[in-house]
Structure formats: structure tokens, C-alpha cells
Design a protein around this motif. Sequence first.
Motif, PDB file in Angstrom:
ATOM      1  N   ALA A 116      45.435  48.021  40.915  1.00  0.00           N
ATOM      2  CA  ALA A 116      46.861  47.764  41.121  1.00  0.00           C
ATOM      3  C   ALA A 116      47.545  47.282  39.851  1.00  0.00           C
ATOM      4  O   ALA A 116      48.706  47.643  39.569  1.00  0.00           O
ATOM      5  N   LEU A 117      46.844  46.474  39.059  1.00  0.00           N
ATOM      6  CA  LEU A 117      47.440  45.918  37.839  1.00  0.00           C
ATOM      7  C   LEU A 117      47.310  46.837  36.642  1.00  0.00           C
ATOM      8  O   LEU A 117      48.010  46.651  35.636  1.00  0.00           O
ATOM      9  N   GLN A 118      46.371  47.790  36.731  1.00  0.00           N
ATOM     10  CA  GLN A 118      46.120  48.711  35.608  1.00  0.00           C
ATOM     11  C   GLN A 118      45.672  47.950  34.354  1.00  0.00           C
ATOM     12  O   GLN A 118      46.053  48.271  33.223  1.00  0.00           O
ATOM     13  N   PHE A 119      44.865  46.888  34.578  1.00  0.00           N
ATOM     14  CA  PHE A 119      44.260  46.129  33.485  1.00  0.00           C
ATOM     15  C   PHE A 119      42.762  46.340  33.513  1.00  0.00           C
ATOM     16  O   PHE A 119      42.200  46.779  34.520  1.00  0.00           O
ATOM     17  N   ASN A 120      42.095  46.005  32.402  1.00  0.00           N
ATOM     18  CA  ASN A 120      40.641  46.089  32.421  1.00  0.00           C
ATOM     19  C   ASN A 120      40.080  44.913  33.243  1.00  0.00           C
ATOM     20  O   ASN A 120      40.740  43.874  33.393  1.00  0.00           O
ATOM     21  N   PRO A 121      38.870  45.047  33.805  1.00  0.00           N
ATOM     22  CA  PRO A 121      38.303  44.008  34.665  1.00  0.00           C
ATOM     23  C   PRO A 121      38.208  42.640  33.990  1.00  0.00           C
ATOM     24  O   PRO A 121      38.389  41.609  34.646  1.00  0.00           O
ATOM     25  N   GLU A 122      37.941  42.607  32.663  1.00  0.00           N
ATOM     26  CA  GLU A 122      37.812  41.333  31.958  1.00  0.00           C
ATOM     27  C   GLU A 122      39.129  40.561  31.989  1.00  0.00           C
ATOM     28  O   GLU A 122      39.147  39.336  32.174  1.00  0.00           O
ATOM     29  N   ARG A 123      40.245  41.259  31.827  1.00  0.00           N
ATOM     30  CA  ARG A 123      41.565  40.598  31.834  1.00  0.00           C
ATOM     31  C   ARG A 123      41.868  40.032  33.229  1.00  0.00           C
ATOM     32  O   ARG A 123      42.333  38.902  33.360  1.00  0.00           O
ATOM     33  N   GLU A 138      42.376  36.037  34.343  1.00  0.00           N
ATOM     34  CA  GLU A 138      43.574  35.512  35.018  1.00  0.00           C
ATOM     35  C   GLU A 138      43.201  34.844  36.342  1.00  0.00           C
ATOM     36  O   GLU A 138      43.780  33.812  36.705  1.00  0.00           O
ATOM     37  N   LEU A 139      42.245  35.415  37.057  1.00  0.00           N
ATOM     38  CA  LEU A 139      41.790  34.793  38.303  1.00  0.00           C
ATOM     39  C   LEU A 139      41.144  33.437  38.032  1.00  0.00           C
ATOM     40  O   LEU A 139      41.332  32.479  38.796  1.00  0.00           O
ATOM     41  N   LEU A 140      40.404  33.348  36.943  1.00  0.00           N
ATOM     42  CA  LEU A 140      39.782  32.076  36.589  1.00  0.00           C
ATOM     43  C   LEU A 140      40.845  31.019  36.297  1.00  0.00           C
ATOM     44  O   LEU A 140      40.709  29.853  36.707  1.00  0.00           O
ATOM     45  N   LYS A 141      41.918  31.410  35.625  1.00  0.00           N
ATOM     46  CA  LYS A 141      43.011  30.467  35.365  1.00  0.00           C
ATOM     47  C   LYS A 141      43.621  29.962  36.672  1.00  0.00           C
ATOM     48  O   LYS A 141      43.928  28.771  36.812  1.00  0.00           O
ATOM     49  N   LEU A 142      43.789  30.874  37.616  1.00  0.00           N
ATOM     50  CA  LEU A 142      44.357  30.479  38.909  1.00  0.00           C
ATOM     51  C   LEU A 142      43.424  29.523  39.646  1.00  0.00           C
ATOM     52  O   LEU A 142      43.876  28.578  40.304  1.00  0.00           O
TER      53      LEU A 142
END
Length: 351
Positions: free
Chosen positions: A319-326, A330-334
Amino acid sequence: MRQLCFAAAETPQGFQDLWSWSLPRLRKEFGWPASVLSSFDRYRASHGLAPCIEVPIDVLLPCDPSWPACFEKLERPPLSIQWHGRRGLLPLLSSQQAVAVVGTRRPSSHGLRMADKLGRALAQAHWPVVSGLAEGIDAVAHRACLRAGGSPVAVLGTPLQRVYPTEHRSLQKEVGQVGLLMTELRDSERVTRSSFALRNRLLVAVTKAVVVVECPENSGALRSASMARSLGIPVWVVPGDALRASSQGSNALLQSGALPLNNTQDLIHQLGAGPCICSVEDGDSFALKSERPLIPNPVQTHLLKLVDDDFSFDEMVQALQFNPERVAAELLKLELQGLVVAQPGLRWRSL
């Protein structure tokens, strides 16, 4: 007890006058059988003509001004109520200015997310959140209400000094500090399976609306919904997965005319602003506010929406069209901000 209260209200000195009535007059007035009259006579003889009997501050009787008037609508009203917490919430319960959130002890991830969103949304809209402090839906709704700075109300199926399940000891303590605990069971009373079913009538009686998040057939939440309908209290139901056993009971309620709850804001719009706005008790303000910080990062904002929509990690990447690492970063920050928590199967749940 209700007969005694009515009779006391009609005498100059209230219960003091009733205490001195003769046994024949008591039999005539209240229709007590000989066994009750005999027990009362022995009790009266042991205390004298002018007893000094103090009711503990954490006990309410039907003659108390703080007694929830809504209990009188029940076929079986409680004889007394034991309570702990903010006394200022009692008038709100008496006027049914609260919302119940109930459901199964074994919910799906969808049920958990909806209970969390409901507890948070109701708290932010200034509505006391009532539940039974059981596992599953009850506990999630109460925790969400607490995190949002709300007013949780737990109606227990045990005496105040007992905790069930025992894992909820800290949760029960926090609800008692911030909100209100109440039960009809005295400390010495034995807890049975029926104790939890009976407490549902009290839970429902103090509410303006009952929300069933998710429940199977033969669930206690169905009995709560039935009781609400008999008292003319609206019942809202979150539609569930038709293939899950844990949703069969709640989906059946929708078929029988319950109001569908597809969005928490639909409920809030119907209820309007809650009664806790700018409320003050004993000098302490408990106006509600959300603890969720503002998130300037648009990626994180989008991620939170995907989490609420139950997207898996792979679906978020797509959905975000980002690579899995990115996305993982971001999930870790949340998670570190306390906004989401990881779940099995590479999924997350918002807090």
C-alpha cells in the motif's frame, strides 16, 4: 428493603420509628413470615432500643441519596452496593449517563481493535465506559479508556477485595483509582457462576446505550443485550466475520433489530457530548483528553490507518510502495511512541 425505605420516609424519625414497631405491626405492614419476625426480634433485643449502627462509607443502601435510581426498574434490584473510587460518578450512573461495552472473553483481532477504538473514542467524547472487567473485550475497552484519560466503571461479579481473573489485579486497582468499582456482593459473600450473570443486570441498568463488540452464541453479552432491550436501552452491535464462531451471537443480534455499528463516530454522533465535560469532583478536574501525541509524519499517519484496517506487514509494504526495511523502521518508531503494539502473524494493533 424498598418497603422499609418507603415506610421510613413516611414516619417523623424514619428508621428509628420503624425500629420500635411491634411485631404485629411489622407483620401487618410488610407481610414478614414468622421466621423473619423472630430473627428481627432477636437482633433488636441484642442491640437495644436506640442502636448506633453505622453504614460504612463504601456501602450504599436504597435509602441513600446516592443510590442509583435506575436500579428500581429491575425485577431484582440489589439490596446494597459496595463501591470504591470516584463518588462523583454515581450521579451519572443514576441518570444512566454512561455507555456499556461488552463482548466475548476470547475475541478475534478485529474484536480487540474495535473494543480499543470504542474505549478510546468514548473517553475522548467524555462518556464513562462501563464494563465487567472480564478478559477479552471488557479489559481492552477499560484499558483504552484509561489510556485516553477517561472514566472507566467496572461492575464486578466478585466482592471488591477479590480480583477475577487474577491477572487483572493492576487493572482493577487502576480503575478504582481513576474511575469506579461497584458490586452487590459483600466481602464475606461466596462467588458462584451465577454471580457474573447477575451482575450484568446492574451493568446494563446504569447505561444510556449498550455496545456488543463480538460474542458467540450463549454468551453473557447476549443476556446483557436482552436485558437492555427489556429496559428500553438501545443496543449497538459491531458486525463480525460470518465464518467465526465468536461472532455468531453478535451477528444474530443484528438480524433481530440491533443497531449496526460500522464506525465509532456513528455512535458518538448519536450520543452527543458526554457528561464528564468540565466536571469537577472534590476540587480535582477530570476533563478528558487524548494521550495520543500529534504525528507530523504523513507516513506514520498512513501506517496508523493501515493498522486500524488490519493490514498485514506485506499489505502495508504494497500500500505504501516502500521497501520492507523502511516500513519496519516506521512501525518500530510507532511502537516506541506507544502508539501500536506488535501482534502474531506480522500484524499490529493501535493503542
